[in-house]
Design a protein around this motif. Structure first.
Motif, PDB file in Angstrom:
ATOM      1  N   GLU A   1      -4.595   4.523   8.221  1.00 52.21           N
ATOM      2  CA  GLU A   1      -6.168   4.646   8.074  1.00 52.21           C
ATOM      3  C   GLU A   1      -6.664   3.667   7.235  1.00 52.21           C
ATOM      4  O   GLU A   1      -7.930   2.936   7.563  1.00 52.21           O
ATOM      5  CB  GLU A   1      -6.221   6.246   7.455  1.00 52.21           C
ATOM      6  N   LYS A   2      -6.293   3.311   6.170  1.00 52.48           N
ATOM      7  CA  LYS A   2      -6.827   1.908   5.580  1.00 52.48           C
ATOM      8  C   LYS A   2      -7.054   0.999   6.233  1.00 52.48           C
ATOM      9  O   LYS A   2      -7.774   0.166   5.934  1.00 52.48           O
ATOM     10  CB  LYS A   2      -6.105   1.755   3.926  1.00 52.48           C
ATOM     11  N   TRP A   3      -5.830   0.599   6.845  1.00 56.85           N
ATOM     12  CA  TRP A   3      -6.009  -0.689   7.695  1.00 56.85           C
ATOM     13  C   TRP A   3      -6.350  -0.506   8.990  1.00 56.85           C
ATOM     14  O   TRP A   3      -6.011  -1.612   9.769  1.00 56.85           O
ATOM     15  CB  TRP A   3      -4.531  -1.320   7.535  1.00 56.85           C
ATOM     16  N   ASN A   4      -6.821   0.399   9.280  1.00 55.54           N
ATOM     17  CA  ASN A   4      -7.295   0.868  10.808  1.00 55.54           C
ATOM     18  C   ASN A   4      -6.366   0.462  12.106  1.00 55.54           C
ATOM     19  O   ASN A   4      -6.676  -0.496  12.977  1.00 55.54           O
ATOM     20  CB  ASN A   4      -8.649   0.129  11.171  1.00 55.54           C
TER      21      ASN A   4
ATOM     22  N   GLN B   1      -1.583   7.561   5.937  1.00 50.87           N
ATOM     23  CA  GLN B   1      -2.609   6.865   4.886  1.00 50.87           C
ATOM     24  C   GLN B   1      -2.937   5.426   4.913  1.00 50.87           C
ATOM     25  O   GLN B   1      -4.005   4.703   4.978  1.00 50.87           O
ATOM     26  CB  GLN B   1      -1.948   7.086   3.391  1.00 50.87           C
ATOM     27  N   VAL B   2      -1.600   4.572   5.127  1.00 50.39           N
ATOM     28  CA  VAL B   2      -1.925   3.170   5.032  1.00 50.39           C
ATOM     29  C   VAL B   2      -2.669   2.906   6.378  1.00 50.39           C
ATOM     30  O   VAL B   2      -3.310   2.070   6.474  1.00 50.39           O
ATOM     31  CB  VAL B   2      -0.324   2.626   5.058  1.00 50.39           C
TER      32      VAL B   2
ATOM     33  N   GLU C   1       1.077  -1.158   0.159  1.00 48.92           N
ATOM     34  CA  GLU C   1      -0.170  -0.078   0.187  1.00 48.92           C
ATOM     35  C   GLU C   1       0.853   1.281   0.169  1.00 48.92           C
ATOM     36  O   GLU C   1       0.725   2.249  -0.775  1.00 48.92           O
ATOM     37  CB  GLU C   1      -1.018   0.178   1.183  1.00 48.92           C
TER      38      GLU C   1
END
Length: 160
Positions: free
Chosen positions: A98-101, A95-96, A73
């Motif tokens: 946020e995407k993967w919580n 960013q990564v 990612e």
């Protein structure tokens, strides 16, 4: 009822309700063009993901590591960044995460571990080809930022 007959009936209905048929046709062309562009972007994104997967596994990064997903990612996010300098800690990790919580610190740590696995037991020839003289003698591996930036440059040079 065939498609042509249905289309004519729909156009007649729109005309009865006061729509300009040329505007409707223009909107349909615009919709078709936008839909085609979106499909093209989806294919490009998929090709990039496949290429990043291939590079990471060829280097020797096991796909079962959490750092593998985060690294993939991060490389894709960095690939699409407009700036010349990739701001790993300030932009990519958040960013990564946020995407993967998860947190940026966990992202950084997992990527670092995945890179260590590559440099400890990965494909030596490919590591040498991609990173060559950029590997510091004392550390024996590149930093996360150097790793991601190098692979992004390789992808851009190959014009993925």
């Amino acid at each position: 009822m065939d498609k042509t007959t249905r289309a004519i009936e729909m156009l007649n209905l729109l005309k009865e309700r006061g729509y300009d048929l040329q505007d409707v046709i223009d909107m349909l062309y615009q919709y078709q063009a936008n839909n085609h562009n979106q499909n093209s972007q989806d294919v490009d994104q998929h090709n990039l993901e496949v290429h990043v997967n291939h590079i990471l596994t060829s280097l020797g990064m096991p796909a079962n590591l959490t750092g593998y997903r985060y690294c993939k990612e991060a490389i894709i996010f960095a690939y699409y960044q407009k700036e010349a300098d990739i701001q790993i800690s300030k932009k990519i990790y958040p960013q990564v995460a946020e995407k993967w919580n998860t947190t940026p610190a966990r992202v950084e740590r997992c990527i670092r571990h995945a890179i260590e696995v590559i440099f400890d037991s990965g494909n030596v020839e490919l590591i040498e080809k991609y990173f060559g003289l950029t590997i510091p003698y004392r550390r024996g591996k590149v930093t996360n930022g150097e790793f991601i930036a190098t692979l992004v440059e390789i992808l851009k040079l190959e014009d993925c």
